[in-house]
Design a protein around this motif. Structure first.
Motif, mmCIF file in Angstrom:
data_model
loop_
_atom_site.group_PDB
_atom_site.id
_atom_site.type_symbol
_atom_site.label_atom_id
_atom_site.label_comp_id
_atom_site.label_asym_id
_atom_site.label_seq_id
_atom_site.Cartn_x
_atom_site.Cartn_y
_atom_site.Cartn_z
ATOM 1 N N ALA A 582 -0.611 -24.279 16.886
ATOM 2 C CA ALA A 582 0.515 -24.269 17.476
ATOM 3 C C ALA A 582 1.536 -25.191 18.606
ATOM 4 N N SER A 583 3.163 -25.157 19.102
ATOM 5 C CA SER A 583 3.130 -26.214 19.425
ATOM 6 C C SER A 583 4.900 -25.559 20.020
ATOM 7 N N VAL A 584 5.349 -25.951 21.202
ATOM 8 C CA VAL A 584 6.390 -25.774 20.767
ATOM 9 C C VAL A 584 7.522 -25.938 22.127
ATOM 10 N N TYR A 585 8.553 -25.708 21.612
ATOM 11 C CA TYR A 585 9.857 -27.476 22.431
ATOM 12 C C TYR A 585 11.093 -26.578 22.757
ATOM 13 N N ALA A 586 11.859 -27.353 23.747
ATOM 14 C CA ALA A 586 13.414 -27.599 24.326
ATOM 15 C C ALA A 586 13.898 -28.258 23.807
ATOM 16 N N SER A 587 15.185 -28.241 23.558
ATOM 17 C CA SER A 587 16.095 -29.287 23.478
ATOM 18 C C SER A 587 17.161 -28.654 23.971
ATOM 19 N N PHE A 588 18.063 -30.072 24.898
ATOM 20 C CA PHE A 588 19.479 -30.100 24.946
ATOM 21 C C PHE A 588 20.095 -31.110 23.966
ATOM 22 N N TYR A 589 21.697 -30.951 23.801
ATOM 23 C CA TYR A 589 22.571 -31.904 23.674
ATOM 24 C C TYR A 589 24.124 -31.371 24.005
ATOM 25 N N GLN A 590 24.375 -32.608 23.297
ATOM 26 C CA GLN A 590 26.291 -32.895 23.216
ATOM 27 C C GLN A 590 26.247 -34.044 21.778
ATOM 28 N N ALA A 591 27.584 -32.896 21.664
ATOM 29 C CA ALA A 591 27.801 -33.186 20.351
ATOM 30 C C ALA A 591 29.827 -33.199 19.676
ATOM 31 N N PHE A 592 29.844 -33.715 19.009
ATOM 32 C CA PHE A 592 31.577 -33.766 18.561
ATOM 33 C C PHE A 592 31.587 -34.157 17.512
ATOM 34 N N ARG A 593 33.477 -33.808 17.266
ATOM 35 C CA ARG A 593 33.449 -33.785 15.532
ATOM 36 C C ARG A 593 35.023 -34.358 15.846
ATOM 37 N N ALA A 594 35.622 -35.532 15.509
ATOM 38 C CA ALA A 594 37.193 -36.253 15.096
ATOM 39 C C ALA A 594 37.428 -35.180 14.277
ATOM 40 N N PRO A 595 38.866 -34.891 14.552
ATOM 41 C CA PRO A 595 39.282 -33.962 13.576
ATOM 42 C C PRO A 595 39.984 -35.445 12.268
ATOM 43 N N THR A 596 40.177 -34.752 11.615
ATOM 44 C CA THR A 596 40.324 -35.677 9.977
ATOM 45 C C THR A 596 41.619 -35.872 10.173
ATOM 46 N N LEU A 597 41.771 -37.325 8.720
ATOM 47 C CA LEU A 597 42.949 -37.190 8.993
ATOM 48 C C LEU A 597 43.975 -36.324 7.900
ATOM 49 N N ASN A 598 43.258 -35.618 7.417
ATOM 50 C CA ASN A 598 43.577 -33.971 6.578
ATOM 51 C C ASN A 598 44.334 -33.018 7.439
ATOM 52 N N GLU A 599 42.975 -32.619 8.495
ATOM 53 C CA GLU A 599 43.764 -31.796 9.899
ATOM 54 C C GLU A 599 45.570 -32.041 10.488
ATOM 55 N N ASN A 616 48.636 -33.844 16.866
ATOM 56 C CA ASN A 616 48.214 -33.599 17.910
ATOM 57 C C ASN A 616 46.581 -32.778 18.515
ATOM 58 N N LEU A 617 46.456 -32.338 17.000
ATOM 59 C CA LEU A 617 44.513 -31.847 17.627
ATOM 60 C C LEU A 617 43.739 -33.536 18.249
ATOM 61 N N VAL A 618 42.917 -33.054 19.190
ATOM 62 C CA VAL A 618 42.597 -33.502 19.667
ATOM 63 C C VAL A 618 40.155 -33.695 19.590
ATOM 64 N N ALA A 619 39.645 -33.644 19.938
ATOM 65 C CA ALA A 619 37.766 -34.141 18.815
ATOM 66 C C ALA A 619 37.566 -32.928 19.584
ATOM 67 N N GLU A 620 36.648 -31.580 19.160
ATOM 68 C CA GLU A 620 35.713 -30.278 19.375
ATOM 69 C C GLU A 620 34.842 -31.308 19.738
ATOM 70 N N ARG A 621 34.380 -30.965 20.445
ATOM 71 C CA ARG A 621 32.909 -30.903 21.812
ATOM 72 C C ARG A 621 31.772 -29.427 21.612
ATOM 73 N N LEU A 622 31.023 -30.156 22.117
ATOM 74 C CA LEU A 622 29.503 -28.921 21.173
ATOM 75 C C LEU A 622 28.544 -29.508 22.379
ATOM 76 N N THR A 623 28.594 -28.464 23.396
ATOM 77 C CA THR A 623 27.049 -28.829 24.587
ATOM 78 C C THR A 623 25.796 -27.227 23.817
ATOM 79 N N GLY A 624 24.592 -27.981 23.341
ATOM 80 C CA GLY A 624 23.681 -27.068 22.773
ATOM 81 C C GLY A 624 22.211 -26.834 23.217
ATOM 82 N N GLU A 625 22.005 -25.465 23.789
ATOM 83 C CA GLU A 625 20.617 -26.059 24.175
ATOM 84 C C GLU A 625 19.370 -24.856 23.430
ATOM 85 N N GLU A 626 18.459 -25.102 22.719
ATOM 86 C CA GLU A 626 17.964 -24.317 21.562
ATOM 87 C C GLU A 626 15.838 -24.618 21.819
#
Length: 820
Positions: A582-599, A616-626
């Motif tokens: 048995a094990s338990v865990y916790a994580s925190f992270y930040q991530a992003f995605r730059a818009p494509t040339l298609n978008e 005029n699109l800018v990057a998406e930015r994600l903050t996550g915990e699990e």
């Protein structure tokens, strides 16, 4: 002395043999003594002879000499106290603590456990040889013969093999080999057995076993437009561009211009396994990994081997997939090739079909050749070339698309005890994508051509990856990578069936990143992971040209100003092993995605939905915990994993509805304020008996728009194309060598096709089945059925309903030929 030796032969008839035992030598000396005594007795009673005289002079020295030799031999044969010093490691080379090590020899047995560094010692062993056995939770029992070979101290290293379920190795989550049970993330591994027993004909179909995996539409890649093949993991959503990174052996497969996925770029016969790491991992992989990573790992072999899998199914669906490997001295070659074609099926329900509705189908061909050279025991280089072509019919006579792609990859791997492991990769790709769009009359009896598009795109990229264990408690990972993409959307726009204008928007994108990771084991039951990555990118040389044709006019050129952004993506996690199972865990992270040339620059149309670009699109930015927990009781015959996750996405790119008419819906890609995706995952695998495997998974996702200043009416609505509930189940039964049977099922809950939540998709369920029989060890015949119930469930609304597949069945033959 020679006389004595001759006399010994005459008296005893034998000589001392080095192979005799100590007891035999003692008996031999006793016989010599007794016989010499008898000879002396006879010489006193009778006249002495020359032989008796020689014997009487030699027997005492001979006996003394023999006794001395016997004593020396006994000392040599007596085992001396010896030591065994050893280390126990996993397949990744990491120490295994608390492993039970047992030594068994002649009349001796001893046991010990490994320390935190995986080391063990046996002292004072008075035996020449014996057997070492090692047991550790999550690993198969390992045994090894041991012999001293005259050494006072023997050093041994024992590498354990992993058990089937909970202790598989993943190379994706930490970008270095790691045990699943020691990974503070939810990683699903689809093994070769899992893939062999699936009824799906495609790679994305096999990934339907993962509850968190969804595509932009419910349609599979056999009939869906490639621009609808973006991946969403854990409900982060997709607008056609994938929010998950897809790799083949570490090389990106995401389309460089649009971010969608060509799932048929990898031959199914070449796949060894697939790893799905859910959650933001931009800390190691950069932009496209905002929602996770899917790593397709192809087969490797050290001998000549060929696998051919060919089948034929209804809807005129032939398929052939080949993988071959050969070795010659230090050279190796691998070939993967595939050919596929299907007439497909009509997507539109019967009650609204018209003359323009035709089957949606596809065909593709693939050839990939890899040459590799083993430069030394620690160094390898390879070169890979790929040729790929695809053609699709998208449900009407005028709606088609074609893709032609060429790719060249190169790599070099080097291992050093002192400096660690290095992996260098370089790749280049050129492709041409053609697509036609049409407007369909409300009666569905006629259609009119609206646009022809040709998209030339090129990409060049590189990566340098380094990994080094630092003692027994740390592993360092670092690297740098980058890519440059250029592409345009050259097209003709039609009005009333006549070419009205020629357009050519496009641009270039350059992105580079550097990352570092430290895996720390401060104690035997704790693992702490700290990592971060910095990325910078810029869009430049972007412009849009318009040439009026009817009536003719001058070229209008619109230049877009260069733009640049950057992102910092940290990650921190901690895992605690409560017990051996048995094990338990916790994580925190930040991530992003730059818009494509298609978008940014390309408008497109699917059915009656026109989607506009937004430069005029800018990057998406994600903050996550699990947080998560794993439990693997019954000696790993049952594995359970549970995760709670919460992802907040700032400025997500979504298709926002601008206008709606009976024949046309106009959308535009825009940055919303924020969305959230929170939910829970449950997964379980069990081996009920060696012949029966059962697994299943469930994911609940609540993905909603939190804020959008541009239209507050969207706030609180569900994110499009994200089902609230997904359930999967798989079972596989093997009856000796007679047959293998498998079932797979997937349930999709209610979801919406549009941002306004006006076009819901009802829940759907699909059950698939397969059965196979192996014979002569190298061949297999099989049958597979997809959608056993035959229910044509809803897959999209654009805005009319599109339906999923009817019953699809096929029969096939698989041949494996290996030469060693």
């Amino acid at each position: 002395m020679a006389a004595c030796e001759n006399e010994n032969r005459d008296v005893d008839g034998t000589q001392l043999s080095l192979g005799e035992s100590v007891a035999q030598r003692a008996e031999w000396v006793h016989n010599i003594t007794m016989r010499k005594t008898d000879l002396n007795r006879h010489s006193r009673l009778g006249a002495p002879t020359p032989q008796n005289q020689r014997a009487s002079k030699c027997w005492v020295p001979a006996a003394i000499l023999c006794l001395l030799c016997s004593a020396l031999w006994s000392m040599a044969q007596t085992p001396t106290a010896g030591n065994i010093r050893g280390a126990v490691q996993d397949p990744a080379g990491r120490p295994v603590a608390n492993a039970r090590v047992t030594f068994k020899g002649s009349k001796i047995s001893a046991s010990t456990t490994t320390d935190a560094q995986g080391h063990f010692v046996f002292s004072g062993l008075r035996v020449e040889q014996g057997t070492l056995s090692v047991q550790a939770t999550g690993f198969e029992l390992a045994t090894r013969h041991w012999a001293s070979l005259g050494q006072a101290v023997s050093n041994v290293v024992i590498t354990l093999s992993l058990s089937r379920l909970s202790q598989q190795v993943t190379v994706t989550a930490e970008r270095t080999p790691a045990l699943l049970s020691q990974t503070a993330e939810n990683v699903v591994v689809l093994s070769q057995n899992d893939l062999a027993s699936t009824s799906a004909l495609t790679i994305d179909g096999a990934l339907d076993q993962v509850p968190g995996f969804t595509l932009y539409l419910r349609l599979g890649s056999e009939v869906a437009n490639p621009t609808d093949q973006g991946v969403s993991l854990r409900g982060v959503g997709s607008n056609g561009a994938s929010r998950a990174l897809v790799l083949e052996d570490g090389i990106p497969l995401n389309d460089p211009f649009g971010g969608w996925i060509y799932w048929d770029r990898v031959a199914t016969a070449a796949v060894q396994r697939m790893e799905v790491a859910e959650g933001g991992v931009s800390n190691l992989y950069g932009s496209n990994a905002m929602g996770g990573v899917i790593n397709i790992i192809t087969r490797q072999a050290d001998h000549s081997e060929v696998t051919l899998d060919t089948s034929y199914g209804n809807e005129s669906t032939p398929d052939a997939s080949l993988w071959a490997n050969t070795e010659w001295h230090n050279w190796g070659a691998q070939l993967q090739a595939e050919g596929f074609q299907t007439d497909g099926y009509i997507l539109v329900p019967e009650d609204i079909r018209g003359a323009v509705d035709t089957p949606a189908g596809s065909s593709h061909t693939l050839a990939t050749l890899t040459l590799d050279r083993q430069l030394s025991q620690r160094s390898r280089a390879f070169l890979t070339g790929t040729v790929f072509g695809e053609a699709r019919k998208n449900g009407t006579p005028l709606q088609t698309n074609n893709t032609r792609l060429r790719e060249l990859d190169a790599g070099w791997d080097w291992q050093s005890n002192r400096w660690g492991e290095f992996a260098l990769r370089g790749y280049g790709e050129a492709q041409l994508y053609d697509q036609t769009f049409s407007a369909i009359a409300a009666s569905r009896q006629t259609e009119t051509l609206t646009s022809l598009q040709r998209i030339p795109a090129q990409e060049a990229g590189y990566s340098v990856h380094w990994m080094r264990p630092w003692g027994a408690k740390q592993t360092w990972v670092a690297g740098v990578e980058g890519a440059q993409v250029r592409g345009a959307s050259d097209g003709l726009n039609y009005t009333a069936g006549r070419a009205a204008s020629a357009v050519g928007p496009g641009g270039r994108q350059d992105i580079n990143g550097v990352y570092a990771e430290d895996l720390i084991r401060p104690a035997s039951r704790w693992i702490i992971t700290l990592s971060a990555r910095f990325d910078g990118w810029r869009n430049f040389d972007a412009l849009s040209t318009t040439l009026p044709l009817a009536p003719p006019g001058p070229v209008v050129v619109n230049h877009f100003a260069p733009r640049s952004e950057s992102a910092f993506s940290p990650h921190a996690s901690v895992l605690r092993q409560l017990t051996s199972s048995a094990s338990v865990y916790a994580s925190f992270y930040q991530a992003f995605r730059a818009p494509t040339l298609n978008e940014l620059y390309r408008p497109y149309r699917v059915g009656d939905v026109l989607t506009l670009a937004d430069n005029n699109l800018v990057a998406e930015r994600l903050t996550g915990e699990e947080v998560g927990a794993s439990y693997a009781p019954f000696r790993d015959r049952l594995r359970m994993h549970a995760t709670l996750f919460w992802n907040d996405i700032a400025q997500p790119v979504e298709n926002v509805t601008l206008t709606t008419t009976p024949t046309l819906i106009t959308d535009e890609r825009q940055n919303l304020g924020s969305t959230t995706s929170r939910g829970a995952e449950l997964e379980a695998d069990t081996e009920l008996r060696p012949s029966l495997i059962l697994s299943g998974g469930y994911q609940f996702t609540d993905a909603r728009v939190v804020s959008f200043p541009g239209d507050i009416a969207l706030q609180g609505l569900f994110v499009p194309e994200v089902p609230r509930n997904v359930f999967t189940v798989q079972t596989r039964y093997t009856r000796n060598s007679l047959f293998t049977a498998a079932l797979q099922g997937r349930y999709w809950g209610r979801q919406y096709s549009d941002d306004l939540n006006q076009y819901p998709l009802n829940p759907a369920f699909e059950m698939d089945a397969s059965v196979s029989h192996s014979f002569k060890q190298h061949a297999e015949i099989y049958g597979a059925v997809e959608n056993l119930t035959g229910e044509r469930y809803e897959v999209a609304r654009v805005p009319y309903i599109q339906l999923g597949p009817p019953v699809l069945f096929r029969v096939g033959f698989k041949f494996n030929w290996g030469l060693r």
